[in-house]
Design a protein around this motif. Structure first.
Motif, PDB file in Angstrom:
ATOM      1  N   ASP A 273     -12.184 -11.621  -0.194  1.00  0.00           N
ATOM      2  CA  ASP A 273     -12.795 -10.660  -1.336  1.00  0.00           C
ATOM      3  C   ASP A 273     -11.847 -10.797  -2.418  1.00  0.00           C
ATOM      4  OD1 ASP A 273     -14.303  -9.008  -2.817  1.00  0.00           O
ATOM      5  OD2 ASP A 273     -13.116  -7.097  -1.807  1.00  0.00           O
ATOM      6  N   GLY A 274     -12.092 -11.367  -3.421  1.00  0.00           N
ATOM      7  CA  GLY A 274     -11.453 -11.267  -4.740  1.00  0.00           C
ATOM      8  C   GLY A 274     -10.348 -12.646  -4.952  1.00  0.00           C
ATOM      9  N   LEU A 275     -10.157 -13.462  -3.607  1.00  0.00           N
ATOM     10  CA  LEU A 275      -9.116 -14.279  -3.681  1.00  0.00           C
ATOM     11  C   LEU A 275      -9.888 -15.780  -3.045  1.00  0.00           C
ATOM     12  CD1 LEU A 275      -6.026 -15.160  -3.443  1.00  0.00           C
ATOM     13  CD2 LEU A 275      -5.926 -14.541  -0.958  1.00  0.00           C
ATOM     14  N   TRP A 276      -9.436 -16.717  -3.884  1.00  0.00           N
ATOM     15  CA  TRP A 276      -9.891 -18.179  -3.495  1.00  0.00           C
ATOM     16  C   TRP A 276      -8.604 -18.894  -3.586  1.00  0.00           C
ATOM     17  CZ3 TRP A 276      -9.324 -22.348  -7.175  1.00  0.00           C
ATOM     18  CH2 TRP A 276     -10.026 -23.536  -6.527  1.00  0.00           C
ATOM     19  N   MET A 277      -8.470 -19.768  -2.532  1.00  0.00           N
ATOM     20  CA  MET A 277      -7.375 -20.775  -2.329  1.00  0.00           C
ATOM     21  C   MET A 277      -7.803 -21.963  -2.103  1.00  0.00           C
ATOM     22  SD  MET A 277      -4.155 -18.481  -0.557  1.00  0.00           S
ATOM     23  CE  MET A 277      -5.257 -18.142   0.638  1.00  0.00           C
ATOM     24  N   LEU A 278      -7.190 -23.217  -2.736  1.00  0.00           N
ATOM     25  CA  LEU A 278      -7.374 -24.581  -2.460  1.00  0.00           C
ATOM     26  C   LEU A 278      -6.253 -25.455  -2.140  1.00  0.00           C
ATOM     27  CD1 LEU A 278      -9.730 -26.793  -1.991  1.00  0.00           C
ATOM     28  CD2 LEU A 278      -9.647 -27.189  -4.543  1.00  0.00           C
ATOM     29  N   LEU A 279      -6.113 -25.996  -0.989  1.00  0.00           N
ATOM     30  CA  LEU A 279      -4.867 -26.790  -0.915  1.00  0.00           C
ATOM     31  C   LEU A 279      -5.195 -28.318  -0.860  1.00  0.00           C
ATOM     32  CD1 LEU A 279      -1.876 -27.378  -0.167  1.00  0.00           C
ATOM     33  CD2 LEU A 279      -2.339 -26.599   2.211  1.00  0.00           C
ATOM     34  N   SER A 280      -4.580 -28.991  -1.625  1.00  0.00           N
ATOM     35  CA  SER A 280      -5.044 -30.268  -1.777  1.00  0.00           C
ATOM     36  C   SER A 280      -3.807 -31.304  -1.213  1.00  0.00           C
ATOM     37  CB  SER A 280      -5.549 -30.823  -2.988  1.00  0.00           C
ATOM     38  OG  SER A 280      -6.629 -30.127  -3.408  1.00  0.00           O
ATOM     39  N   GLY A 281      -3.829 -32.233  -0.405  1.00  0.00           N
ATOM     40  CA  GLY A 281      -2.772 -33.058  -0.243  1.00  0.00           C
ATOM     41  C   GLY A 281      -1.792 -32.661   0.753  1.00  0.00           C
ATOM     42  N   SER A 282      -2.144 -31.880   1.683  1.00  0.00           N
ATOM     43  CA  SER A 282      -1.328 -30.916   2.350  1.00  0.00           C
ATOM     44  C   SER A 282      -0.111 -31.828   3.264  1.00  0.00           C
ATOM     45  CB  SER A 282      -1.976 -30.127   3.508  1.00  0.00           C
ATOM     46  OG  SER A 282      -2.950 -30.840   4.244  1.00  0.00           O
ATOM     47  N   SER A 283      -0.514 -33.081   3.749  1.00  0.00           N
ATOM     48  CA  SER A 283       0.408 -33.863   4.067  1.00  0.00           C
ATOM     49  C   SER A 283       0.978 -34.872   3.525  1.00  0.00           C
ATOM     50  CB  SER A 283      -0.225 -34.355   5.360  1.00  0.00           C
ATOM     51  OG  SER A 283      -1.204 -35.165   4.966  1.00  0.00           O
ATOM     52  N   SER A 284       0.486 -35.023   2.090  1.00  0.00           N
ATOM     53  CA  SER A 284       1.127 -35.895   1.142  1.00  0.00           C
ATOM     54  C   SER A 284       2.565 -35.567   0.706  1.00  0.00           C
ATOM     55  CB  SER A 284       0.197 -36.178  -0.059  1.00  0.00           C
ATOM     56  OG  SER A 284       0.145 -35.117  -0.842  1.00  0.00           O
ATOM     57  N   GLY A 285       3.228 -36.302  -0.327  1.00  0.00           N
ATOM     58  CA  GLY A 285       4.486 -35.782  -0.763  1.00  0.00           C
ATOM     59  C   GLY A 285       4.347 -34.975  -2.061  1.00  0.00           C
ATOM     60  N   THR A 286       3.128 -34.892  -2.468  1.00  0.00           N
ATOM     61  CA  THR A 286       2.811 -33.794  -3.607  1.00  0.00           C
ATOM     62  C   THR A 286       1.533 -33.043  -3.614  1.00  0.00           C
ATOM     63  OG1 THR A 286       1.548 -35.450  -4.633  1.00  0.00           O
ATOM     64  CG2 THR A 286       3.871 -35.466  -5.276  1.00  0.00           C
ATOM     65  N   PRO A 287       1.825 -32.092  -2.507  1.00  0.00           N
ATOM     66  CA  PRO A 287       0.839 -30.990  -2.447  1.00  0.00           C
ATOM     67  C   PRO A 287       0.601 -30.103  -3.586  1.00  0.00           C
ATOM     68  CG  PRO A 287       2.536 -30.433  -0.937  1.00  0.00           C
ATOM     69  CD  PRO A 287       2.966 -31.780  -1.648  1.00  0.00           C
ATOM     70  N   THR A 288      -0.819 -29.671  -3.609  1.00  0.00           N
ATOM     71  CA  THR A 288      -1.115 -28.851  -4.838  1.00  0.00           C
ATOM     72  C   THR A 288      -2.009 -27.578  -4.326  1.00  0.00           C
ATOM     73  OG1 THR A 288      -1.109 -30.868  -6.380  1.00  0.00           O
ATOM     74  CG2 THR A 288      -2.405 -28.624  -6.893  1.00  0.00           C
ATOM     75  N   LEU A 289      -1.489 -26.488  -4.603  1.00  0.00           N
ATOM     76  CA  LEU A 289      -2.194 -25.028  -4.196  1.00  0.00           C
ATOM     77  C   LEU A 289      -2.793 -24.543  -5.502  1.00  0.00           C
ATOM     78  CD1 LEU A 289      -3.191 -23.148  -2.227  1.00  0.00           C
ATOM     79  CD2 LEU A 289      -0.707 -22.069  -2.400  1.00  0.00           C
ATOM     80  N   LYS A 290      -4.201 -24.344  -5.555  1.00  0.00           N
ATOM     81  CA  LYS A 290      -5.053 -23.730  -6.548  1.00  0.00           C
ATOM     82  C   LYS A 290      -5.440 -22.378  -6.177  1.00  0.00           C
ATOM     83  CE  LYS A 290      -6.493 -27.904  -8.877  1.00  0.00           C
ATOM     84  NZ  LYS A 290      -7.673 -28.654  -9.462  1.00  0.00           N
ATOM     85  N   VAL A 291      -5.169 -21.298  -7.067  1.00  0.00           N
ATOM     86  CA  VAL A 291      -5.362 -19.877  -6.527  1.00  0.00           C
ATOM     87  C   VAL A 291      -5.941 -19.279  -7.615  1.00  0.00           C
ATOM     88  CG1 VAL A 291      -4.316 -17.685  -5.794  1.00  0.00           C
ATOM     89  CG2 VAL A 291      -3.187 -19.954  -5.265  1.00  0.00           C
ATOM     90  N   ARG A 292      -6.896 -18.272  -7.424  1.00  0.00           N
ATOM     91  CA  ARG A 292      -7.649 -17.415  -8.155  1.00  0.00           C
ATOM     92  C   ARG A 292      -7.542 -16.166  -7.286  1.00  0.00           C
ATOM     93  NH1 ARG A 292     -13.696 -17.517 -10.675  1.00  0.00           N
ATOM     94  NH2 ARG A 292     -13.822 -15.590 -11.481  1.00  0.00           N
ATOM     95  N   ARG A 293      -6.964 -15.267  -8.181  1.00  0.00           N
ATOM     96  CA  ARG A 293      -6.715 -13.792  -7.750  1.00  0.00           C
ATOM     97  C   ARG A 293      -7.757 -12.927  -8.271  1.00  0.00           C
ATOM     98  NH1 ARG A 293      -0.130 -13.265  -6.823  1.00  0.00           N
ATOM     99  NH2 ARG A 293       0.415 -15.303  -7.353  1.00  0.00           N
ATOM    100  N   PRO A 294      -7.882 -11.525  -7.814  1.00  0.00           N
ATOM    101  CA  PRO A 294      -8.685 -10.772  -8.460  1.00  0.00           C
ATOM    102  C   PRO A 294      -8.380 -10.367  -9.820  1.00  0.00           C
ATOM    103  CG  PRO A 294      -8.009  -9.984  -6.251  1.00  0.00           C
ATOM    104  CD  PRO A 294      -7.176 -10.876  -6.600  1.00  0.00           C
ATOM    105  N   HIS A 295      -9.391 -10.557 -10.834  1.00  0.00           N
ATOM    106  CA  HIS A 295      -9.310 -10.409 -12.295  1.00  0.00           C
ATOM    107  C   HIS A 295      -8.346 -11.113 -12.877  1.00  0.00           C
ATOM    108  CE1 HIS A 295     -12.005  -7.170 -10.803  1.00  0.00           C
ATOM    109  NE2 HIS A 295     -11.002  -6.602 -10.162  1.00  0.00           N
ATOM    110  N   ALA A 296      -7.940 -12.272 -12.477  1.00  0.00           N
ATOM    111  CA  ALA A 296      -6.683 -12.901 -12.742  1.00  0.00           C
ATOM    112  C   ALA A 296      -7.327 -14.553 -13.469  1.00  0.00           C
ATOM    113  CB  ALA A 296      -5.649 -13.135 -11.905  1.00  0.00           C
ATOM    114  N   GLU A 297      -6.602 -15.237 -14.114  1.00  0.00           N
ATOM    115  CA  GLU A 297      -6.993 -16.470 -14.628  1.00  0.00           C
ATOM    116  C   GLU A 297      -6.392 -17.272 -13.255  1.00  0.00           C
ATOM    117  OE1 GLU A 297      -8.286 -17.744 -17.048  1.00  0.00           O
ATOM    118  OE2 GLU A 297      -8.733 -15.527 -17.632  1.00  0.00           O
TER     119      GLU A 297
END
Length: 354
Positions: A273-297
């Protein structure tokens, strides 16, 4: 194992033996590495079997830790009987029969006088996953949905064993087990009876769904490497599965073997509820985590550096330090915990996800 890194991270730690039935090939590769970094492999010996290693090496020179790949079989028991600590790479089993044998041996392997047994499910200790767990803890809302997506780059996969589901266990078991472990870590245990799976089967017909145009050629026959595998044991091209966790959250997996070259695609998506997370390339050398929190960019967190880019190597360092100090190992998953993750992977595979 990155022996060059381990030698710098933990002084006086080095590889003493390599066990490989293809002794000549292993010796050749070892010589190539010695030419680059001789000091990292000063006295490494190559043996065809674990029995040969124990027989020919003085007991005082036996390794303190044996790192066994997924084809370890009886080698784990031999090492344990010799008092050698174990780190098992994933997957630790390829079939329900395999996991039954491991489960039966679990009380014996966990008895007080036996060496430790750890399993290489290191993604759960990585920097991006630790950040996700912190966000969930701060957010204080239950996860409702977890989604895993994995697409394997196949065109350079020359090993026949990879394409043979009886040997590899299939795409889910061989390649997605560590991501399914994160589903358990975040949402808890899975109700195995709720698993539903569909798949796209293998085909060699150019006009059929599931045909792979970039299949590597077997060096000997010059035919597509998969053609030496019996039809009923060939790997599915795509697999989709859904399930429910015991706590109420739902999970899904979409995986395939359809990318070319060598860069795989892997993603873990989490909803609350209000939170979204997307982890890409978790086992690579350059993992990226995208996050959207409640009422935030939306935010993007990029991870790099040795500790975050190679969680397996860093957890191995932690495990070796703990063994050196005679502490209970905590750097990797325990065998009992790993069995539950593999039960999930095998259940998806047996439901049609090979």
């Amino acid at each position: 194992i990155n022996a060059e890194y381990m030698g710098e991270a933990i002084p006086d730690t080095h590889i003493v033996a390599v066990v490989d039935p293809y002794v000549q090939t292993a010796t050749k590769r070892l010589d190539e590495r010695r030419q680059r970094r001789r000091y990292c492999y000063p006295n490494v010996k190559v043996f065809a079997t674990v029995f040969e290693m124990l027989e020919k090496m003085p007991s005082e020179d036996w390794p303190h830790l044996a790192v066994l790949d997924s084809a370890h079989g009886a080698d784990a028991g031999v090492c344990a009987m010799a008092g050698i600590h174990l780190l098992l790479d994933t997957p630790i089993c390829r079939s329900p029969n395999d996991i039954s044998k491991i489960t039966e041996a679990l009380p014996y392997l966990q008895s007080p006088n036996m060496p430790s047994v750890s399993v290489g499910l290191a993604l759960r200790h990585s920097g991006p996953v630790a950040r996700m767990l912190d966000l969930l803890r701060d957010h204080d809302q239950q996860v409702t949905t977890v989604c895993v997506r994995y697409n394997h780059a196949y065109s350079k996969s020359l090993r026949t064993a990879f394409w043979d589901t009886r040997v590899s266990g299939g795409l889910v078991v061989d390649k997605v087990t560590s991501l399914l472990d994160l589903c358990r870590l975040i949402c808890g245990e899975v109700d195995i009876d709720t698993i539903k799976t569909v798949g796209v089967p293998a085909t060699t017909a150019v006009d059929k769904v599931g045909f792979l145009s970039g299949m590597a050629l077997d060096p000997g026959s010059r035919r597509a490497v998969e053609l030496v595998v019996p039809r009923d044991r060939r790997m599915s091209r795509s697999v989709a599965a859904i399930w429910r966790h015991s706590g109420g959250a739902i999970g899904s997996l979409t995986c395939g073997v359809q990318l070319h070259d060598s860069d795989h695609m892997e993603e873990l998506e989490v909803w609350a509820d209000g939170l979204w997370m997307l982890l890409s390339g978790s086992s690579s050398g350059t993992p990226t985590l995208k996050v959207r929190r409640p009422h935030a960019e939306p935010e993007t967190h990029e991870f790099g550096g040795e500790a975050q880019a190679d969680p397996w190597q860093m957890q191995l360092q932690r495990l070796l330090c703990e063994l050196r100090e005679d502490r209970v190992p905590s750097g990797f998953a325990g065998l009992g915990d790993a069995i539950r993750t593999h039960e999930l992977a095998l259940a998806i595979a047996e439901a049609g996800g090979k």
